[in-house]
Design a protein around this motif. Structure first.
Motif, PDB file in Angstrom:
ATOM      1  N   CYS A 109       0.838  -1.197   0.000  1.00 45.56           N
ATOM      2  CA  CYS A 109       0.000   0.000   0.000  1.00 45.56           C
ATOM      3  C   CYS A 109       0.878   1.254   0.000  1.00 45.56           C
ATOM      4  N   ASP A 110       0.450   2.261  -0.756  1.00 44.43           N
ATOM      5  CA  ASP A 110       1.204   3.515  -0.820  1.00 44.43           C
ATOM      6  C   ASP A 110       0.873   4.460   0.322  1.00 44.43           C
ATOM      7  N   LEU A 111      -0.154   4.150   1.076  1.00 47.56           N
ATOM      8  CA  LEU A 111      -0.566   5.033   2.170  1.00 47.56           C
ATOM      9  C   LEU A 111      -0.809   4.176   3.405  1.00 47.56           C
ATOM     10  N   THR A 112       0.263   3.822   4.067  1.00 48.95           N
ATOM     11  CA  THR A 112       0.178   2.946   5.237  1.00 48.95           C
ATOM     12  C   THR A 112       0.062   3.724   6.538  1.00 48.95           C
ATOM     13  N   ALA A 113       0.236   5.037   6.469  1.00 46.56           N
ATOM     14  CA  ALA A 113       0.175   5.867   7.671  1.00 46.56           C
ATOM     15  C   ALA A 113      -0.223   7.277   7.270  1.00 46.56           C
ATOM     16  N   CYS A 114      -0.597   8.075   8.233  1.00 47.84           N
ATOM     17  CA  CYS A 114      -0.985   9.465   7.973  1.00 47.84           C
ATOM     18  C   CYS A 114       0.161  10.209   7.296  1.00 47.84           C
ATOM     19  N   PRO A 115      -0.087  10.852   6.161  1.00 55.67           N
ATOM     20  CA  PRO A 115       0.988  11.572   5.478  1.00 55.67           C
ATOM     21  C   PRO A 115       1.418  12.844   6.194  1.00 55.67           C
ATOM     22  N   GLU A 116       0.644  13.260   7.195  1.00 55.75           N
ATOM     23  CA  GLU A 116       0.986  14.467   7.934  1.00 55.75           C
ATOM     24  C   GLU A 116       1.820  14.163   9.177  1.00 55.75           C
ATOM     25  N   CYS A 117       1.409  13.145   9.968  1.00 54.13           N
ATOM     26  CA  CYS A 117       2.095  12.909  11.244  1.00 54.13           C
ATOM     27  C   CYS A 117       2.641  11.493  11.393  1.00 54.13           C
ATOM     28  N   GLY A 118       2.308  10.591  10.465  1.00 51.69           N
ATOM     29  CA  GLY A 118       2.770   9.209  10.568  1.00 51.69           C
ATOM     30  C   GLY A 118       1.890   8.331  11.430  1.00 51.69           C
ATOM     31  N   GLY A 119       0.776   8.870  11.914  1.00 48.11           N
ATOM     32  CA  GLY A 119      -0.123   8.104  12.770  1.00 48.11           C
ATOM     33  C   GLY A 119      -0.973   7.113  11.990  1.00 48.11           C
ATOM     34  N   MET A 151     -10.449   1.849  -4.268  1.00 43.54           N
ATOM     35  CA  MET A 151      -9.449   1.168  -5.082  1.00 43.54           C
ATOM     36  C   MET A 151      -8.073   1.494  -4.521  1.00 43.54           C
ATOM     37  N   ARG A 152      -7.309   0.432  -4.174  1.00 50.09           N
ATOM     38  CA  ARG A 152      -6.030   0.630  -3.516  1.00 50.09           C
ATOM     39  C   ARG A 152      -6.242   1.529  -2.291  1.00 50.09           C
ATOM     40  N   HIS A 153      -5.522   2.672  -2.199  1.00 51.25           N
ATOM     41  CA  HIS A 153      -5.702   3.518  -1.012  1.00 51.25           C
ATOM     42  C   HIS A 153      -6.708   4.643  -1.233  1.00 51.25           C
ATOM     43  N   LEU A 154      -7.335   4.719  -2.388  1.00 52.14           N
ATOM     44  CA  LEU A 154      -8.310   5.780  -2.657  1.00 52.14           C
ATOM     45  C   LEU A 154      -9.588   5.515  -1.851  1.00 52.14           C
ATOM     46  N   GLY A 155      -9.993   6.492  -1.076  1.00 46.78           N
ATOM     47  CA  GLY A 155     -11.194   6.325  -0.270  1.00 46.78           C
ATOM     48  C   GLY A 155     -11.320   7.447   0.741  1.00 46.78           C
ATOM     49  N   HIS A 156     -11.958   7.152   1.858  1.00 46.08           N
ATOM     50  CA  HIS A 156     -12.177   8.173   2.885  1.00 46.08           C
ATOM     51  C   HIS A 156     -11.619   7.667   4.207  1.00 46.08           C
ATOM     52  N   ALA A 157     -10.728   8.462   4.806  1.00 39.43           N
ATOM     53  CA  ALA A 157     -10.051   8.036   6.027  1.00 39.43           C
ATOM     54  C   ALA A 157      -9.790   9.231   6.931  1.00 39.43           C
ATOM     55  N   ARG A 158      -9.427   8.928   8.176  1.00 41.52           N
ATOM     56  CA  ARG A 158      -9.094   9.966   9.151  1.00 41.52           C
ATOM     57  C   ARG A 158      -7.942   9.460  10.007  1.00 41.52           C
ATOM     58  N   CYS A 159      -6.983  10.346  10.300  1.00 41.48           N
ATOM     59  CA  CYS A 159      -5.870   9.985  11.168  1.00 41.48           C
ATOM     60  C   CYS A 159      -6.350   9.964  12.615  1.00 41.48           C
ATOM     61  N   THR A 160      -6.059   8.870  13.321  1.00 43.62           N
ATOM     62  CA  THR A 160      -6.482   8.748  14.713  1.00 43.62           C
ATOM     63  C   THR A 160      -5.637   9.598  15.652  1.00 43.62           C
ATOM     64  N   SER A 161      -4.509  10.121  15.139  1.00 41.52           N
ATOM     65  CA  SER A 161      -3.625  10.937  15.986  1.00 41.52           C
ATOM     66  C   SER A 161      -3.856  12.427  15.796  1.00 41.52           C
TER      67      SER A 161
END
Length: 745
Positions: free
Chosen positions: A211-221, A230-240
């Motif tokens: 996966c190209d997006l295994t963690a938050c691109p802002e903080c790594g959380g 499809m792949r990492h395209l979708g809707h997500a939220r960083c828990t940190s």
């Protein structure tokens, strides 16, 4: 508004203009596209040609890892169908010289542009060469995924190149479902986002083994997903930190596959109106491409009614990379994808898997164009990032492998669990057609690299001849609906008792999947089914902090992730050094050894303090790409027969340090710590730190057998799929010893 003015001109510019115009005219007479040659000639005469030539008043660039060609061509068709006069580069050339060639063909001899609108595809890396001199009105970015590692490294690198060079005045149209590309160019305040709402076929997590997006691109959380398309395209939220998708201006609210329509709500428009558009052949990829094109068309002023009318008239996603024909009772389908692109290949294989009925798949994924040179070798690490596991589907009755890297691909298919009874490996396109068992299925698919179209045609022609010659005698046997037979065990029972149960700690597996390096742990799991694998992820306390694993593995990552890993491991630096002194086996590959160095110094002046476990200073230059093929000798112990190790190096760094008495390899082919050294990597006690990238262990069965013997305490080691692994290794070793052999870029 696009930059239409030019830099200061001189005699070189006028000579370049005349010569490139003459070249374009000559190529047109020869029925050639003139996609790049006029620009090549102009650059040779006037190195600042792109600065000097006038530009159209309105410029739209379409970019992104996947879908840019299809989307660009569709957007051009939509605009042209509505009477917009424009120029494009669909004849070829999405790099600097291709952009220049397009401008040349649209200019008069003085360099003034005849048509004032240009809609062109732009290669992601070419942002740094084009955008300093061209200010587009709009840039559309479809998505960012991993691509060819030898050229594009990783999405973080491509993101930084693009983001840094986008002019602040440009309007950005971005995919809100892609948490990587939606963050591009914060200097641009005029931003338009598009998004596809939740769909019935969505999944709960990102798809794919890499996966190209295994963690938050802002903080790594950690990211928590609502859904994935499809792949990492979708809707997500960083828990940190709470980072999430931006609000879209355009949202697909409904898809009616039976009616071939999709509905778009214009969320930023007064009253949030919705409009319905028609699509042709449905796939999620086609939907994204068509949706993106309609969004740009709307931003350029086309009305929803005009766009809908064009789509009703047949303007739609072209089938340039999809061809289907019926020959008797047989359905023949050719599906192309970008070479060395694991995402595009995985999507193609998933598409085939989802097709109804039994089917046969012919894989032609090795780049036939690169193979034409006797001193070119293709990087195969991307096979370990592609989802060949899809081919385990019981409806896929046969898989035929053809191409110069077939041995490597065959090993990967075995690791994926594909039943060996349905595998066939052949040398030529015609032999691929001959290997097809027409009694097994009525649908035959070619999954192929976009440069292999000629080979597909040869194979298809031969298969059609067979079908027509056989007549009705080649009808497929009815499927009984039974599950495919289970694949054999990786290590056969007759090979002896299973190896022991060592404990293997994998550090940051969510990061260490670049360039196919996830293949190392994949192969260890296949060879050691009784081993305990402990995965230490971001924020976890390492297992080694309080215990003593038999092997610690860490693989290559992005440059940004390196810095995160250093800080995560810094509290445990002394414990790691203690375990090295005690002789615990460790394998650090790709750029993972740089975490252990004294420091990483960037060419721009920044410096990151490493863990200081190995005596090395890393010099990083993101503007330089260092490639090498490697053949070296590993000495397990004094008096023990050396082991030949083969592989590849692709990196942004050169390393300064003294490994005279502690190298991993004595190289016969390729360079070591830097281009002036023949000593590769470090070996400190049982720590092996090597800059060789990708699936080192599957590619090197003799070395892997030694390593497993060490950690499992076994004198005799039988590897998973050993015949396939050794066949690929022996071919690779012969190939890389060829004088002048180099990695195709």
């Amino acid at each position: 508004m696009s930059a239409a003015t030019s830099g200061r001109r001189g005699p070189r510019f006028h000579l370049a203009m005349a010569a490139s115009k003459a070249a374009a005219a000559a190529l047109k007479l020869m029925h050639r596209n003139a996609g790049q040659m006029p620009g090549v000639i102009a650059e040779a005469i006037d190195p600042s040609f792109i600065d000097h030539i006038d530009k159209p008043e309105h410029i739209v660039f379409v970019s992104g890892t996947n879908g840019k060609t299809t989307t660009n061509n569709l957007l051009n068709d939509l605009l042209a169908d509505n009477g917009v006069g424009l120029i494009d580069n669909r004849a070829g050339g999405n790099i600097l010289t291709g952009i220049e060639s397009t401008f040349v063909k649209n200019a008069d001899l003085s360099g003034h542009q005849r048509v004032n609108t240009a809609v062109m595809e732009l290669d992601e890396l070419s942002f740094r060469r084009v955008l300093p001199y061209v200010t587009p009105e709009i840039i559309l970015v479809t998505n960012l995924y991993r691509d060819s590692f030898s050229r594009n490294a990783n999405p973080d690198f491509i993101f930084s190149v693009m983001s840094e060079h986008i002019p602040a005045e440009t309007k950005l149209i971005l995919n809100a479902d892609d948490l990587i590309s939606c963050r591009l160019a914060p200097q641009c305040k005029n931003r338009v986002y598009f998004s596809v709402g939740s769909l019935a076929e969505d999944t709960a997590e990102p798809q794919g083994i890499a996966c190209d997006l295994t963690a938050c691109p802002e903080c790594g959380g950690k990211l928590s997903y609502d859904y994935c398309h499809m792949r990492h395209l979708g809707h997500a939220r960083c828990t940190s930190c709470g980072f999430t998708n931006p609000e879209p201006s355009y949202l697909v609210t409904a898809v009616d596959r039976a009616a071939h329509t999709f509905t778009v709500r214009e969320c930023a428009a007064p009253g949030t109106p919705s409009y319905t558009y028609r699509f042709g052949v449905y796939s999620l990829t086609n939907l994204y491409n068509l949706f993106a094109a309609t969004v740009v068309a709307r931003e350029l002023g086309l009305s929803p009614e005009a766009i809908a009318a064009s789509l009703e008239r047949g303007i739609n996603v072209t089938a340039a990379r999809y061809a289907e024909q019926q020959v008797g009772a047989k359905r023949l389908v050719a599906l192309a994808s970008k070479g060395e692109n694991s995402t595009a290949t995985s999507v193609a294989l998933d598409t085939i898997r989802r097709e109804p009925g039994d089917k046969i798949v012919i894989l032609m994924l090795a780049d036939a164009h690169k193979a034409e040179s006797p001193v070119n070798t293709e990087y195969i690490g991307w096979y370990y990032q592609s989802d060949f596991e899809y081919l385990c589907d019981p409806a896929i009755k046969q898989v035929v492998v053809q191409g110069v890297t077939s041995e490597d691909l065959l090993l990967r298919l075995r690791l994926a669990g594909v039943d060996p009874a349905k595998l066939a490996m052949v040398k030529t396109p015609e032999e691929a057609a001959d290997a097809v068992d027409l009694t097994r299925a009525d649908s035959i698919f070619w999954a192929y690299d976009i440069f292999n179209g000629g080979d597909v045609e040869k194979s298809r022609t031969r298969l059609i001849e067979r079908i027509e010659a056989a007549g009705g005698a080649c009808a497929a046997r009815p499927s009984e609906g039974a599950e495919a037979p289970a694949a054999d065990s990786p290590v056969s029972p007759e090979q002896g008792a299973p190896l022991g149960a060592p404990v293997i700690e994998v550090l940051f597996p969510e990061y260490g999947n670049q360039a196919g390096e996830n293949g190392n742990v994949m192969y260890l799991r296949a060879c050691l089914p009784h081993a305990t694998f402990v995965e230490t992820s971001h924020g976890d306390t390492p297992y080694f902090a309080n215990a003593r694993p038999d092997l610690i593995v860490m693989c290559g990552m992005t440059e940004r992730q390196q810095e995160t890993v250093i800080e995560q491991l810094r509290p445990y630096r002394d414990r790691l050094a203690e375990l090295i002194d005690e002789g615990v086996h460790m394998l650090f590959t790709g750029n993972a050894p740089e975490v252990l160095a004294r420091s990483i110094e960037d060419a721009r002046g920044s410096r990151v303090e490493g863990l200081g476990i190995i005596d090395a200073v890393v010099k990083r230059d993101m503007a330089s790409r260092y490639l090498s093929v490697e053949v070296g000798m590993f000495e397990p112990a004094e008096g023990v027969q050396p082991i030949e190790v083969v592989g590849f190096k692709i990196q942004f760094t050169q390393v300064e340090g003294d490994n005279t008495f502690c190298p991993f390899l004595h190289n016969g082919v390729g360079w070591g710590l830097n281009e002036h050294s023949k000593l590769e990597g470090f070996r400190v006690n049982n720590l092996i730190a090597t800059w060789i990238i990708g699936p080192l262990l599957p590619l090197n069965p003799p070395f892997t057998a030694w390593l497993i013997g060490e950690i499992a305490g076994a004198d005799e080691v039988h590897l998973a799929f050993e015949p396939e692994a050794r066949a690929a290794y022996e071919k690779r070793a012969r190939e890389l010893r060829t004088p002048g052999m180099h990695l195709a870029y």
